[in-house]
Scaffold this motif. Structure first.
Motif, PDB file in Angstrom:
ATOM      1  N   LEU A  86       0.830  -1.207   0.000  1.00  0.00           N
ATOM      2  CA  LEU A  86       0.000   0.000   0.000  1.00  0.00           C
ATOM      3  C   LEU A  86       0.863   1.255   0.000  1.00  0.00           C
ATOM      4  CD1 LEU A  86      -2.797   1.300   0.216  1.00  0.00           C
ATOM      5  CD2 LEU A  86      -2.638   1.058   2.715  1.00  0.00           C
ATOM      6  N   TYR A  87       1.910   1.302   0.826  1.00  0.00           N
ATOM      7  CA  TYR A  87       2.741   2.505   0.923  1.00  0.00           C
ATOM      8  C   TYR A  87       3.497   2.765  -0.369  1.00  0.00           C
ATOM      9  CZ  TYR A  87       5.912   5.940   2.976  1.00  0.00           C
ATOM     10  OH  TYR A  87       6.616   7.102   3.257  1.00  0.00           O
ATOM     11  N   VAL A  88       4.087   1.715  -0.945  1.00  0.00           N
ATOM     12  CA  VAL A  88       4.862   1.885  -2.177  1.00  0.00           C
ATOM     13  C   VAL A  88       3.950   2.295  -3.333  1.00  0.00           C
ATOM     14  CG1 VAL A  88       6.257   0.679  -3.901  1.00  0.00           C
ATOM     15  CG2 VAL A  88       6.699   0.321  -1.472  1.00  0.00           C
ATOM     16  N   LEU A  89       2.787   1.673  -3.421  1.00  0.00           N
ATOM     17  CA  LEU A  89       1.861   2.018  -4.511  1.00  0.00           C
ATOM     18  C   LEU A  89       1.387   3.462  -4.399  1.00  0.00           C
ATOM     19  CD1 LEU A  89      -0.356  -1.198  -4.918  1.00  0.00           C
ATOM     20  CD2 LEU A  89       1.388  -0.313  -6.492  1.00  0.00           C
ATOM     21  N   LEU A  90       1.069   3.903  -3.177  1.00  0.00           N
ATOM     22  CA  LEU A  90       0.620   5.289  -3.000  1.00  0.00           C
ATOM     23  C   LEU A  90       1.755   6.268  -3.307  1.00  0.00           C
ATOM     24  CD1 LEU A  90      -1.513   5.003   0.283  1.00  0.00           C
ATOM     25  CD2 LEU A  90      -2.351   5.458  -2.034  1.00  0.00           C
ATOM     26  N   ALA A  91       2.970   5.946  -2.851  1.00  0.00           N
ATOM     27  CA  ALA A  91       4.114   6.827  -3.138  1.00  0.00           C
ATOM     28  C   ALA A  91       4.392   6.903  -4.624  1.00  0.00           C
ATOM     29  CB  ALA A  91       5.352   6.331  -2.390  1.00  0.00           C
ATOM     30  N   TRP A  92       4.264   5.762  -5.315  1.00  0.00           N
ATOM     31  CA  TRP A  92       4.493   5.748  -6.765  1.00  0.00           C
ATOM     32  C   TRP A  92       3.380   6.499  -7.501  1.00  0.00           C
ATOM     33  CZ3 TRP A  92       1.332   3.306 -10.484  1.00  0.00           C
ATOM     34  CH2 TRP A  92       1.857   3.306 -11.779  1.00  0.00           C
ATOM     35  N   ALA A  93       2.133   6.290  -7.084  1.00  0.00           N
ATOM     36  CA  ALA A  93       1.010   6.943  -7.753  1.00  0.00           C
ATOM     37  C   ALA A  93       1.067   8.460  -7.580  1.00  0.00           C
ATOM     38  CB  ALA A  93      -0.313   6.396  -7.210  1.00  0.00           C
ATOM     39  N   LEU A  94       1.505   8.913  -6.407  1.00  0.00           N
ATOM     40  CA  LEU A  94       1.571  10.349  -6.135  1.00  0.00           C
ATOM     41  C   LEU A  94       2.893  10.974  -6.573  1.00  0.00           C
ATOM     42  CD1 LEU A  94      -0.037  10.327  -2.566  1.00  0.00           C
ATOM     43  CD2 LEU A  94      -1.111  11.033  -4.709  1.00  0.00           C
ATOM     44  N   ARG A  95       3.801  10.133  -7.084  1.00  0.00           N
ATOM     45  CA  ARG A  95       5.115  10.598  -7.543  1.00  0.00           C
ATOM     46  C   ARG A  95       5.824  11.425  -6.466  1.00  0.00           C
ATOM     47  NH1 ARG A  95       3.970   7.346 -10.817  1.00  0.00           N
ATOM     48  NH2 ARG A  95       4.220   7.427 -13.102  1.00  0.00           N
ATOM     49  N   MET A  96       5.882  10.859  -5.276  1.00  0.00           N
ATOM     50  CA  MET A  96       6.518  11.567  -4.166  1.00  0.00           C
ATOM     51  C   MET A  96       7.997  11.787  -4.453  1.00  0.00           C
ATOM     52  SD  MET A  96       4.808  10.083  -0.667  1.00  0.00           S
ATOM     53  CE  MET A  96       5.836  11.189   0.281  1.00  0.00           C
ATOM     54  N   GLU A  97       8.489  12.970  -4.093  1.00  0.00           N
ATOM     55  CA  GLU A  97       9.856  13.363  -4.422  1.00  0.00           C
ATOM     56  C   GLU A  97      10.876  12.416  -3.802  1.00  0.00           C
ATOM     57  OE1 GLU A  97      13.686  15.456  -3.834  1.00  0.00           O
ATOM     58  OE2 GLU A  97      12.254  14.831  -2.291  1.00  0.00           O
ATOM     59  N   SER A  98      10.666  12.025  -2.531  1.00  0.00           N
ATOM     60  CA  SER A  98      11.613  11.138  -1.860  1.00  0.00           C
ATOM     61  C   SER A  98      11.624   9.753  -2.492  1.00  0.00           C
ATOM     62  CB  SER A  98      11.271  11.028  -0.369  1.00  0.00           C
ATOM     63  OG  SER A  98      11.438  12.266   0.273  1.00  0.00           O
TER      64      SER A  98
END
Length: 482
Positions: free
Chosen positions: A452-464
């Protein structure tokens, strides 16, 4: 510098992840073989050892990293000085051992104090070795050394615990770890002491390092006050549960966070004359630390009960409330560590010391108020105090770097919100999977949280996320090129 930071970060993360992963597994095995009371006995002594180690290891090691030009004489002078301090402190602890045993009414403490205190001597050498590593970013050697030392010490402690040696299994785990780490570092790190000692060099570094020493001493004493009071007011069993509850989140926050900071401190120091560049690196460090540590801490908060049941057993369930409270407390470490490292790198150890005095006043107030409540209320107030201290640590960098606490929280907030969503999802999964065994439920929860965390970070294109992905790709590309 970018390549050195990326490479250093890679090896530093491996070092902390590898050695702490080994120690994590060893701790689980020992928890099955030992009782909370036995952990509490060693926990009492480790508080005194940790405080003594501050005098041996703090101040000068950071001064060696921060100093613009440090040569063999500087490193050797610090090494011999710290060994002398270790000898004096060992003598004090040896003489104080009977009083410590009487204070806690545990006769066995006398012998344990006198034996365990020998770790001060290898600790003095290790602090200089790690300063040399940090200055030259030779983190590959440190990774191999800590991993080897953890394996050797773990094997010894498990064997002794299995044979019924009780608390002495943990005592010798510490002694063997320090001795093995020092020995292996001499093979993996290029520094060797020379037969020279300069009092002038020591005085120059002392001008910077004494403030850090005082600050670190204050911080260490106050961080361990809770353990001292719990062990005295309540009992060693409750202290063992508190220490075990704190150990898991501390393992994440201090090691993953410190891995990033240990690499970035020399980078900060190398750019200390360029305020704008240091500010950019500090922002990167806060964002990256938060992105890595927050999901792990809030994920651990969500799985705390299943984690303890699966790994430690029912006898340790009393530590679950401590574990959850400390997960929240350590969420603030990315801001704490990064601000303090930036202040050190800018050569403002005077500000560092003033901050510690302010924070210790807050800590005393929280402890005094917490003693009016139960032990759980005392620890909850500690977490609230840690939150307030983020504002204290960030205040100087508003002037030094133009980076205020408001902007820092804005940089942390995306990771915090994403981690909170993940935490809620993991807790919901745990409720839905109530019929499964603790082990299976724990594995499913961890898997769901990671995905869930990786998918959300990838979908939102988080800078970090994008930055870390770029570092990994670069390392893989360099590996394939070699």
């Amino acid at each position: 510098m970018k390549q050195k930071v990326a490479g250093g970060l890679f090896w530093k993360l491996l070092e902390n992840g590898g050695s702490q992963g080994v120690q994590f597994v060893i701790a689980i095995i020992l928890a099955r073989l030992l009782t909370p009371a036995e952990y509490g006995v060693v926990g009492i002594i480790m508080i005194f050892i940790i405080i003594a180690n501050v005098f041996v290891q703090s101040g000068f090691s950071t001064a060696l990293v921060q100093k613009r030009q440090a040569d063999e004489v500087d490193f050797s002078s610090v090494c011999y000085f710290e060994l002398a301090v270790a000898l004096a402190l060992y003598g004090l602890l040896y003489l104080a051992a009977p009083e410590i045993a009487d204070w806690y009414d545990i006769c066995e403490l006398k012998a344990i104090v006198r034996v365990l205190s020998v770790v001060l001597f290898p600790g003095a050498v290790i602090s200089v070795q790690t300063a040399y590593v940090s200055r030259r970013m030779e983190f590959r050697g440190l990774f191999l050394s800590t991993l080897a030392a953890s394996l050797i010490a773990g094997a010894v402690s498990i064997f002794m615990a299995y044979r019924g040696y009780g608390v002495w299994a943990m005592v010798w785990q510490q002694i063997v770890y320090y001795l093995a780490l020092m020995a292996v570092l001499f093979f993996t790190v290029s520094w060797r002491p020379v037969m020279r000692c300069s009092l002038q060099r020591l005085r120059e570094m002392f001008a910077f390092g004494w403030k850090l020493l005082c600050a670190s001493l204050l911080d260490t004493i106050f961080n361990n006050l809770y353990g001292l009071f719990i062990g005295k007011i309540y009992n060693e069993e409750l202290l063992g549960s508190y220490n075990r509850g704190e150990q898991f989140p501390m393992l994440i926050a201090t090691n993953l966070g410190a891995a990033i900071q240990a690499v970035l401190l020399p980078a900060f120091a190398a750019s200390q004359e360029n305020t704008e560049k240091v500010c950019q690196m500090v922002r990167r460090a806060i964002r990256l630390s938060a992105f890595v540590t927050l999901p792990m801490l809030l994920g651990m908060f969500a799985v705390a009960d299943n984690l303890v049941l699966a790994l430690l057993g029912e006898q340790w369930l009393v530590c679950v409330p401590f574990l959850r409270i400390m997960c929240i407390s350590y969420c603030f470490w990315p801001i704490h560590i990064t601000n303090l490292q930036a202040i050190n790198a800018m050569g403002r150890s005077d500000i560092f010391l003033k901050l510690e005095l302010v924070k210790k006043a807050l800590s005393l107030a929280a402890l005094a108020l917490g003693m009016c409540f139960s032990v759980y209320g005392m620890v909850m107030l500690k977490a609230m105090q840690d939150f307030l201290c983020t504002f204290v640590n960030a205040a100087p960098n508003r002037k030094l770097l133009g980076y205020s606490i408001f902007h820092q929280w804005m940089d942390v907030m995306p990771s915090a919100l994403l981690s909170a969503v993940m935490c809620a999802g993991v807790m919901a999964a745990g409720l839905l999977l109530g019929g499964l065994t603790p082990w299976l439920r724990l594995l499913v929860q961890i898997g769901c949280g990671m995905i869930l965390y990786v998918l959300l970070a990838w979908a939102l294109r988080m800078e970090s996320f994008c930055y870390l992905a770029g570092v990994v790709r670069e390392r893989l590309h360099q590996g394939s090129g070699e």
